[in-house]
Design a protein around this motif. Sequence first.
Motif, PDB file in Angstrom:
ATOM      1  N   THR A 296       0.840  -1.202   0.000  1.00  0.00           N
ATOM      2  CA  THR A 296       0.000   0.000   0.000  1.00  0.00           C
ATOM      3  C   THR A 296       0.871   1.248   0.000  1.00  0.00           C
ATOM      4  O   THR A 296       2.076   1.177   0.226  1.00  0.00           O
ATOM      5  CB  THR A 296      -0.935   0.002   1.230  1.00  0.00           C
ATOM      6  N   ASP A 297       0.239   2.399  -0.228  1.00  0.00           N
ATOM      7  CA  ASP A 297       0.926   3.685  -0.109  1.00  0.00           C
ATOM      8  C   ASP A 297       0.811   4.173   1.329  1.00  0.00           C
ATOM      9  O   ASP A 297      -0.249   4.056   1.945  1.00  0.00           O
ATOM     10  CB  ASP A 297       0.299   4.732  -1.032  1.00  0.00           C
ATOM     11  N   VAL A 298       1.900   4.728   1.841  1.00  0.00           N
ATOM     12  CA  VAL A 298       1.918   5.313   3.173  1.00  0.00           C
ATOM     13  C   VAL A 298       2.225   6.798   3.017  1.00  0.00           C
ATOM     14  O   VAL A 298       3.208   7.168   2.374  1.00  0.00           O
ATOM     15  CB  VAL A 298       2.967   4.630   4.075  1.00  0.00           C
ATOM     16  N   THR A 299       1.366   7.630   3.579  1.00  0.00           N
ATOM     17  CA  THR A 299       1.555   9.078   3.559  1.00  0.00           C
ATOM     18  C   THR A 299       1.985   9.520   4.949  1.00  0.00           C
ATOM     19  O   THR A 299       1.394   9.103   5.945  1.00  0.00           O
ATOM     20  CB  THR A 299       0.244   9.791   3.174  1.00  0.00           C
ATOM     21  N   TYR A 300       3.019  10.347   5.002  1.00  0.00           N
ATOM     22  CA  TYR A 300       3.505  10.841   6.283  1.00  0.00           C
ATOM     23  C   TYR A 300       4.076  12.233   6.105  1.00  0.00           C
ATOM     24  O   TYR A 300       4.368  12.672   4.994  1.00  0.00           O
ATOM     25  CB  TYR A 300       4.534   9.879   6.893  1.00  0.00           C
ATOM     26  N   ASP A 301       4.208  12.946   7.204  1.00  0.00           N
ATOM     27  CA  ASP A 301       4.725  14.308   7.209  1.00  0.00           C
ATOM     28  C   ASP A 301       6.014  14.311   8.018  1.00  0.00           C
ATOM     29  O   ASP A 301       6.000  13.960   9.201  1.00  0.00           O
ATOM     30  CB  ASP A 301       3.682  15.237   7.838  1.00  0.00           C
ATOM     31  N   VAL A 302       7.129  14.693   7.397  1.00  0.00           N
ATOM     32  CA  VAL A 302       8.431  14.630   8.068  1.00  0.00           C
ATOM     33  C   VAL A 302       9.037  16.021   8.168  1.00  0.00           C
ATOM     34  O   VAL A 302       8.897  16.845   7.267  1.00  0.00           O
ATOM     35  CB  VAL A 302       9.385  13.648   7.332  1.00  0.00           C
ATOM     36  N   TYR A 303       9.677  16.270   9.318  1.00  0.00           N
ATOM     37  CA  TYR A 303      10.338  17.539   9.611  1.00  0.00           C
ATOM     38  C   TYR A 303      11.781  17.248  10.001  1.00  0.00           C
ATOM     39  O   TYR A 303      12.025  16.653  11.049  1.00  0.00           O
ATOM     40  CB  TYR A 303       9.644  18.264  10.761  1.00  0.00           C
ATOM     41  N   PRO A 304      12.749  17.644   9.187  1.00  0.00           N
ATOM     42  CA  PRO A 304      14.150  17.423   9.551  1.00  0.00           C
ATOM     43  C   PRO A 304      14.612  18.435  10.588  1.00  0.00           C
ATOM     44  O   PRO A 304      14.018  19.498  10.752  1.00  0.00           O
ATOM     45  CB  PRO A 304      14.894  17.599   8.230  1.00  0.00           C
TER      46      PRO A 304
END
Length: 101
Positions: A81-89
């Motif tokens: 499946t596709d996984v959507t996530y929000d990342v902040y370095p």
Amino acid sequence: MIRVKRIESGDWRTVESFWNAKGTAFFRLPAGARIKVRYGVSFLGFDRQEQVLDGSNFKKLEVGSGSLANARMQVRVSQTTDVTYDVYPGGVAVNSPKVPF
């Protein structure tokens, strides 16, 4: 930064890698997917922050200043499946995603 990655079912899959760096990510879907942070390499590594996504609430993973070596955010799904996530370095103090997804 919102990202979408296709994750193959089966073993743990790395979605983000950090080398001596900090980062934060938020996950919500797919329900039943498992997320964690893996520190170190091979059998010398160890897991932290393992969680199961429920599909309605955001789950947060953080890689902090303790990542003097390799740290990876990983996902495990029961079907491809596709996984959507929000990342902040970096070392930002973020408690929720800026844009709900």
